[in-house]
Write an enzyme that holds these catalytic residues in place. Structure first.
Site, PDB file in Angstrom:
ATOM      1  N   CYS A 199       0.863  -1.178   0.000  1.00 43.21           N
ATOM      2  CA  CYS A 199       0.000   0.000   0.000  1.00 43.21           C
ATOM      3  C   CYS A 199       0.900   1.228   0.000  1.00 43.21           C
ATOM      4  O   CYS A 199       2.107   1.117   0.207  1.00 43.21           O
ATOM      5  CB  CYS A 199      -0.926   0.019   1.216  1.00 43.21           C
ATOM      6  SG  CYS A 199      -2.408   1.014   0.931  1.00 43.21           S
ATOM      7  N   ARG A 237      -2.848   4.077  12.634  1.00 40.74           N
ATOM      8  CA  ARG A 237      -2.392   5.268  11.911  1.00 40.74           C
ATOM      9  C   ARG A 237      -1.351   6.035  12.716  1.00 40.74           C
ATOM     10  O   ARG A 237      -0.483   6.679  12.141  1.00 40.74           O
ATOM     11  CB  ARG A 237      -3.594   6.119  11.493  1.00 40.74           C
ATOM     12  CG  ARG A 237      -4.369   5.373  10.400  1.00 40.74           C
ATOM     13  CD  ARG A 237      -5.601   6.044   9.896  1.00 40.74           C
ATOM     14  NE  ARG A 237      -6.312   5.105   9.017  1.00 40.74           N
ATOM     15  CZ  ARG A 237      -7.607   5.142   8.736  1.00 40.74           C
ATOM     16  NH1 ARG A 237      -8.345   6.105   9.250  1.00 40.74           N
ATOM     17  NH2 ARG A 237      -8.150   4.246   7.945  1.00 40.74           N
ATOM     18  N   ARG A 297     -11.092   7.400   3.879  1.00 41.56           N
ATOM     19  CA  ARG A 297     -10.887   6.280   2.966  1.00 41.56           C
ATOM     20  C   ARG A 297     -12.213   5.686   2.467  1.00 41.56           C
ATOM     21  O   ARG A 297     -12.254   4.600   1.934  1.00 41.56           O
ATOM     22  CB  ARG A 297     -10.063   5.191   3.647  1.00 41.56           C
ATOM     23  CG  ARG A 297      -8.709   5.647   4.184  1.00 41.56           C
ATOM     24  CD  ARG A 297      -7.657   4.556   4.006  1.00 41.56           C
ATOM     25  NE  ARG A 297      -6.508   4.699   4.879  1.00 41.56           N
ATOM     26  CZ  ARG A 297      -5.560   5.627   4.749  1.00 41.56           C
ATOM     27  NH1 ARG A 297      -5.650   6.540   3.787  1.00 41.56           N
ATOM     28  NH2 ARG A 297      -4.533   5.663   5.588  1.00 41.56           N
ATOM     29  N   LYS A 337     -11.295  -7.774   7.108  1.00 43.05           N
ATOM     30  CA  LYS A 337     -10.657  -6.832   8.020  1.00 43.05           C
ATOM     31  C   LYS A 337     -11.582  -5.659   8.290  1.00 43.05           C
ATOM     32  O   LYS A 337     -12.093  -5.107   7.314  1.00 43.05           O
ATOM     33  CB  LYS A 337      -9.355  -6.349   7.366  1.00 43.05           C
ATOM     34  CG  LYS A 337      -8.615  -5.302   8.140  1.00 43.05           C
ATOM     35  CD  LYS A 337      -7.479  -4.765   7.321  1.00 43.05           C
ATOM     36  CE  LYS A 337      -6.945  -3.552   8.050  1.00 43.05           C
ATOM     37  NZ  LYS A 337      -6.060  -2.769   7.282  1.00 43.05           N
ATOM     38  N   LYS A 364     -12.231  -5.194   2.938  1.00 49.66           N
ATOM     39  CA  LYS A 364     -11.664  -4.289   3.937  1.00 49.66           C
ATOM     40  C   LYS A 364     -12.619  -3.124   4.147  1.00 49.66           C
ATOM     41  O   LYS A 364     -12.922  -2.381   3.212  1.00 49.66           O
ATOM     42  CB  LYS A 364     -10.302  -3.785   3.448  1.00 49.66           C
ATOM     43  CG  LYS A 364      -9.621  -2.804   4.382  1.00 49.66           C
ATOM     44  CD  LYS A 364      -8.239  -2.444   3.857  1.00 49.66           C
ATOM     45  CE  LYS A 364      -7.541  -1.446   4.752  1.00 49.66           C
ATOM     46  NZ  LYS A 364      -6.203  -1.092   4.240  1.00 49.66           N
TER      47      LYS A 364
END
Ligand code: PBG
Ligand code: ZN
Length: 327
Positions: free
Chosen positions: A118, A207, A219, A250, A197
Site C-alpha cells: 500500500c 495510523r 478512505r 478486516k 476491507k
C-alpha cells in the site's frame, strides 16, 4: 428430552477436551511488525501498549524471537524517512520494507514473510495511492495507482517476500499485481488480498503506529461501508476471480458474519484483528476490567470458528507463549 438428554454429561472435565470443535494452533498466527527507517532503538507505540516500531537493524532479532516461540509468519509494515505525493520510497530496492525482508529472510529461513502493499505510509497526503482531481474533488485515482502497486509488489518479491498483501482496495489490484509478478518471474509469490476491507474506526491506533493518517478526506471512497454485506462478499469474490491465493476480512471481530460468508468462496481466508481491536482489549485489561489472556483467546477462537484459517493479530507472540503453557 430431559432427563434422557443431559447436555452437561459431555461437559464433564475429562470428556470436554475430547469434544472440542475449534482449537487454536501456532500455525494460525501471523504477527504484524512495524519497521521504522528513522529510528535506531525500539519505539513504543502509545496507542498500542506492548507494541513497538523497530529499527531495521533490530528486526531480524524480533523475527528470531517469534520463530523460537513458534510463530511462522510475519506481516511487515514500513515507516519510511521520506514521503512524497507519488510514494517513491515504497518501491526502492533500499526501501525500509525491502531491507527488513532481506534481513528476516537471511536470519530466519523458514519464516513466511508477508508484506503490506500500500502507499499510505509513503505518500505525504496519506492516501493509499496516487491522488488527483475527480468529478467530486480530490480523490484516490484508481488506474494510475495500480502501476504503483505493481512496482511495490515486485520490489517486495525481489527482496524475498513469500506473500504480498495489497491493502489499497483499488479495483483490479489483484489481477494487475498477479500479471506484473508473473511477468517478472515471480509465479511462486502468493497474493493475500485485503479483499474485504471496511472503512473502520478501528484502524485509529494503526495510523499512529504507522504514521499513515490522511491530510484530507477519508478512505470511504475506496474502503467498504460497514453495513454493506453483499458488496463485501462481491469484493472478495472478484479478488478470487482475479487470482488471489488468500482472501482477507478486516477488521475481524465486528465482521464475523462477513468472514463466515467469505469462507464459503473456496479460498483460504485470513482475518485481521486490527489495531483498535487490540487496543480495546489491552486498554480494558490494563485497567483490570477484563482478563487479557481469556479475552484474547476467546476473540481468536471466535474468529477461527467463523471460518478463518489465518489470524493476523498483534497478540501473536503472546498467544504462542500461552499455547505452550496450556500443554
Ligand atoms: C494500509 C493498512 C491499514 C491497516 C493495514 N494496512 C490502515 C488503513 O487502511 O488505514 C490497518 C491495520 C490495523 O489497524 O491494525 N492501508
Ligand atoms: Zn493504505
Amino acid at each position: 428430552m430431559f432427563p434422557q438428554r443431559r447436555m452437561r454429561r459431555s461437559r464433564s472435565r475429562n470428556i470436554q477436551p475430547l469434544l472440542c470443535e475449534i482449537t487454536l494452533s501456532k500455525n494460525d498466527l501471523v504477527a504484524p511488525l512495524f519497521v521504522d527507517e528513522k529510528i535506531t532503538a525500539p519505539l513504543p507505540i502509545e496507542s498500542m501498549p506492548g507494541q513497538f516500531r523497530y529499527p531495521i537493524s533490530g528486526i531480524a532479532t524480533v523475527a528470531v524471537e517469534l520463530w523460537k516461540r513458534g510463530v511462522r509468519a510475519v506481516l511487515i509494515f514500513g515507516i519510511p524517512k521520506d514521503k512524497d505525493p507519488d510514494a517513491c520510497s515504497a518501491w526502492r530496492a533500499e526501501g525500509v520494507v525491502q531491507q527488513a525482508v532481506r534481513r528476516i529472510k537471511a536470519e530466519v529461513k523458514g519464516m513466511v514473510v508477508i508484506t503490506d502493499v500500500c502507499a499510505c505510509e509513503y505518500t505525504d497526503h496519506g492516501h493509499c495511492g496516487i491522488v488527483g482531481d475527480t468529478r467530486s474533488g480530490p480523490d484516490l485515482l484508481n488506474d494510475p495507482s495500480l502501476e504503483l502497486m505493481n512496482a511495490i509488489a515486485i520490489s517486495h518479491a525481489e527482496s524475498g517476500a513469500d506473500i504480498v498483501a495489497p491493502s489499497c482496495m483499488l479495483d483490479g489490484m489483484v489481477g494487475s499485481i498477479r500479471t506484473a509478478l508473473d511477468k517478472a518471474g515471480f509465479e511462486d509469490v502468493l497474493i493475500m488480498s485485503y479483499s474485504t476491507k471496511f472503512a473502520s474506526a478501528l484502524y485509529g491506533p494503526f495510523r499512529e503506529a504507522a504514521d499513515s493518517g490522511f491530510t484530507f478526506g477519508d478512505r470511504s471512497t475506496y474502503q467498504l461501508s460497514c453495513g454493506n454485506s453483499r458488496e463485501a462478499i462481491l469484493e472478495s469474490q472478484m479478488d478470487a476471480d482475479e487470482g488471489a491465493d488468500i482472501l482477507m476480512v478486516k477488521p475481524a471481530g465486528f465482521y464475523l458474519d462477513i468472514l463466515s460468508e467469505v469462507a464459503t468462496l473456496g479460498l483460504p481466508v485470513a482475518a485481521f484483528q486490527v489495531s483498535g481491536e487490540y487496543s480495546m482489549i489491552k486498554g480494558a485489561a490494563e485497567r483490570g476490567w477484563i482478563k487479557e489472556k481469556e479475552t484474547v483467546l476467546e476473540s481468536l477462537i471466535s474468529i477461527k470458528r467463523a471460518g478463518a484459517e489465518l489470524i493476523i493479530t498483534y497478540f501473536a507472540g503472546d498467544v504462542a507463549g500461552w499455547l505452550d503453557e496450556k500443554q
